[in-house]
Design a protein around this motif. Structure first.
Motif, PDB file in Angstrom:
ATOM      1  N   CYS A 278     -68.822 -84.228  52.116  1.00 50.51           N
ATOM      2  CA  CYS A 278     -67.540 -83.547  52.325  1.00 50.51           C
ATOM      3  C   CYS A 278     -66.345 -84.329  51.793  1.00 50.51           C
ATOM      4  O   CYS A 278     -65.271 -83.769  51.619  1.00 50.51           O
ATOM      5  N   SER A 279     -66.534 -85.609  51.550  1.00 52.56           N
ATOM      6  CA  SER A 279     -65.438 -86.471  51.144  1.00 52.56           C
ATOM      7  C   SER A 279     -64.707 -85.904  49.927  1.00 52.56           C
ATOM      8  O   SER A 279     -65.326 -85.572  48.915  1.00 52.56           O
ATOM      9  N   ASN A 280     -63.419 -85.790  50.057  1.00 44.36           N
ATOM     10  CA  ASN A 280     -62.542 -85.273  48.997  1.00 44.36           C
ATOM     11  C   ASN A 280     -62.860 -83.832  48.600  1.00 44.36           C
ATOM     12  O   ASN A 280     -62.515 -83.397  47.510  1.00 44.36           O
ATOM     13  N   LYS A 281     -63.524 -83.086  49.485  1.00 44.78           N
ATOM     14  CA  LYS A 281     -63.798 -81.673  49.224  1.00 44.78           C
ATOM     15  C   LYS A 281     -63.128 -80.772  50.247  1.00 44.78           C
ATOM     16  O   LYS A 281     -62.975 -79.581  50.021  1.00 44.78           O
ATOM     17  N   VAL A 282     -62.784 -81.332  51.398  1.00 45.99           N
ATOM     18  CA  VAL A 282     -62.100 -80.583  52.453  1.00 45.99           C
ATOM     19  C   VAL A 282     -60.667 -81.092  52.495  1.00 45.99           C
ATOM     20  O   VAL A 282     -60.429 -82.291  52.600  1.00 45.99           O
ATOM     21  N   TYR A 283     -59.723 -80.181  52.406  1.00 47.66           N
ATOM     22  CA  TYR A 283     -58.322 -80.556  52.323  1.00 47.66           C
ATOM     23  C   TYR A 283     -57.609 -80.289  53.640  1.00 47.66           C
ATOM     24  O   TYR A 283     -58.026 -79.447  54.435  1.00 47.66           O
TER      25      TYR A 283
END
Length: 84
Positions: free
Chosen positions: A41-46
């Motif tokens: 999820c890192s850097n994919k969920v804002y």
């Protein structure tokens, strides 16, 4: 919106946003940190998506309807009063 600037001219500092609870911003930042710990999820969920989901959940918890939230928003790279 979640970050203030040293000169106080970020979106978060706009007069209409000053009434928002400061701890609300902190909770979103903490949720983002937890999500980013998962490598999938890192850097994919804002933060924008986290805010949209949290808004929906609070709305439903207070008796409003549960509604689908379209995901995929991206956070801005800059935050200025002029963009509000």
């Amino acid at each position: 919106m979640l970050l203030s600037s040293p000169n106080g001219k970020a979106t978060k500092d706009y007069p209409d946003n000053l009434s928002l609870a400061g701890d609300g911003f902190d909770i979103v930042v903490k949720a983002k940190a937890v999500v980013d710990k998962d490598s999938k999820c890192s850097n994919k969920v804002y933060c924008a998506d986290i805010l949209a989901l949290a808004t929906r959940e609070v709305f439903a918890m207070t008796g409003g309807p549960f509604y689908p939230v379209e995901l995929g928003r991206r956070d801005g790279r800059i935050s200025t009063l002029a963009s509000v």
